[in-house]
Design an enzyme around this catalytic site. Sequence first.
Site, mmCIF file in Angstrom:
data_model
loop_
_atom_site.group_PDB
_atom_site.id
_atom_site.type_symbol
_atom_site.label_atom_id
_atom_site.label_comp_id
_atom_site.label_asym_id
_atom_site.label_seq_id
_atom_site.Cartn_x
_atom_site.Cartn_y
_atom_site.Cartn_z
ATOM 1 N N LYS A 221 0.816 -1.209 0.000
ATOM 2 C CA LYS A 221 0.000 0.000 0.000
ATOM 3 C C LYS A 221 0.854 1.265 0.000
ATOM 4 C CE LYS A 221 -4.390 -1.918 1.301
ATOM 5 N NZ LYS A 221 -5.456 -2.101 2.284
ATOM 6 N N ARG A 255 -3.178 -10.046 5.350
ATOM 7 C CA ARG A 255 -3.599 -10.109 3.940
ATOM 8 C C ARG A 255 -2.473 -9.578 3.056
ATOM 9 N NH1 ARG A 255 -5.893 -6.581 0.268
ATOM 10 N NH2 ARG A 255 -7.439 -7.455 -1.152
HETATM 11 C C1 YH5 Z 1 -7.915 -4.400 3.255
HETATM 12 O O1 YH5 Z 1 -7.051 -3.651 3.717
HETATM 13 N N1 YH5 Z 1 -7.707 -3.863 0.772
HETATM 14 S S1 YH5 Z 1 -8.188 -3.879 -1.916
HETATM 15 C C2 YH5 Z 1 -3.714 -0.118 -3.100
HETATM 16 C C3 YH5 Z 1 -2.411 -0.577 -3.205
HETATM 17 C C4 YH5 Z 1 -2.116 -1.880 -2.845
HETATM 18 C C5 YH5 Z 1 -3.121 -2.714 -2.414
HETATM 19 C C6 YH5 Z 1 -1.641 1.507 -3.992
HETATM 20 N N2 YH5 Z 1 -9.323 -5.217 0.117
HETATM 21 C C7 YH5 Z 1 -8.216 -4.478 1.862
HETATM 22 O O2 YH5 Z 1 -5.241 -4.302 -1.516
HETATM 23 N N3 YH5 Z 1 -9.930 -6.108 2.295
HETATM 24 C C8 YH5 Z 1 -8.411 -4.322 -0.268
HETATM 25 O O3 YH5 Z 1 -1.372 0.194 -3.623
HETATM 26 C C9 YH5 Z 1 -9.214 -5.332 1.448
HETATM 27 N N4 YH5 Z 1 -8.665 -5.191 4.066
HETATM 28 C C10 YH5 Z 1 -9.632 -6.017 3.605
HETATM 29 N N5 YH5 Z 1 -10.314 -6.764 4.491
HETATM 30 C C11 YH5 Z 1 -6.889 -2.650 -1.890
HETATM 31 C C12 YH5 Z 1 -5.508 -3.182 -1.878
HETATM 32 C C13 YH5 Z 1 -4.432 -2.259 -2.345
HETATM 33 C C14 YH5 Z 1 -4.721 -0.958 -2.682
#
Ligand code: YH5
Length: 277
Positions: A221, A255
């Site tokens: 993230k 996760r």
């Molecule tokens: C979460 O925290 N996150 S989708 C932006 C990124 C990298 C990754 C800019 N679904 C979560 O993974 N479900 C998502 O780089 C989730 N908790 C739960 N329970 C977003 C994501 C991501 C977004």
Amino acid sequence: MHLHSKNKMLDLSAPKVMGILNVTPDSFSDGGLFSNVERALKQAETMVQQGAAIIDIGGESSRPGASDVSLQDELDRVIPVIEKINQNLDCWISIDTSKAKVMEEAVNAGADIINDIRALRDEGALAVAAKADVAVCLMHMQGLPRTMQCAPEYNNLLEEVEQFLLQQVKTCLNAGIKKEAIILDLGFGFGKQLKHNFQLLAATKQFVALGYPLLTGVSRKSMFGKLLNRDIKNRLSGSLAGALIAAQRGSQIIRVHDVAETVDVLKVLQHINSFKE
Ligand code: YH5
């Protein structure tokens, strides 16, 4: 501590890794020798071999600013993949969605966890989750994905996140969802500035103390992108540090995109914790 879903139980006495499986069209790019379902199965199989206990399947990009996906497109993407993984792999299956209809069909196809970044606030979602009798993950988010990263502010971050989560827990319990089926999530990156994300990560123990399994999703993230000045391809070290910090403070489900590396880090943590200080 155990997580319950229908008649299954997941032992959370040691932290478990949830592997992220994106089934959006842009997530497959090997030239098209295999069908998308076959490719998703292969990727899930690899993650399970690497030690993931849960596979989190998402067909709707929930990154900041992402566009909406139609119900039919989301169903077409995720349901065949859930069926395939359910038939072929020994793992828990989580569906990352906010849509009640997707939740319902996903559970019918074999999903064990409803992972909803909107914490079951969409029309019909709560009723579907209660009827399905599966585990649910309730995540905190300020605002909505399209606009949530426009200068989010809090008067009292930790209190506001805790109050929101406890409110959603109450709503779930009243709807008939079992306490043992509820997972909480602080929602890193969802309506939070850099400082908010790190304040929440630092406060992991406070949220673990609420008595529900805590899921931490910090993998790749922008909190690491910003802190370390790294583009999305170069956030592994930050993500592993985040995973270790969360697990050391008691978060039971991590996760991640990078399952093998995270499993190694968590094994080191488990090993050191088997000795006296
Ligand atoms: C979460 O925290 N996150 S989708 C932006 C990124 C990298 C990754 C800019 N679904 C979560 O993974 N479900 C998502 O780089 C989730 N908790 C739960 N329970 C977003 C994501 C991501 C977004």
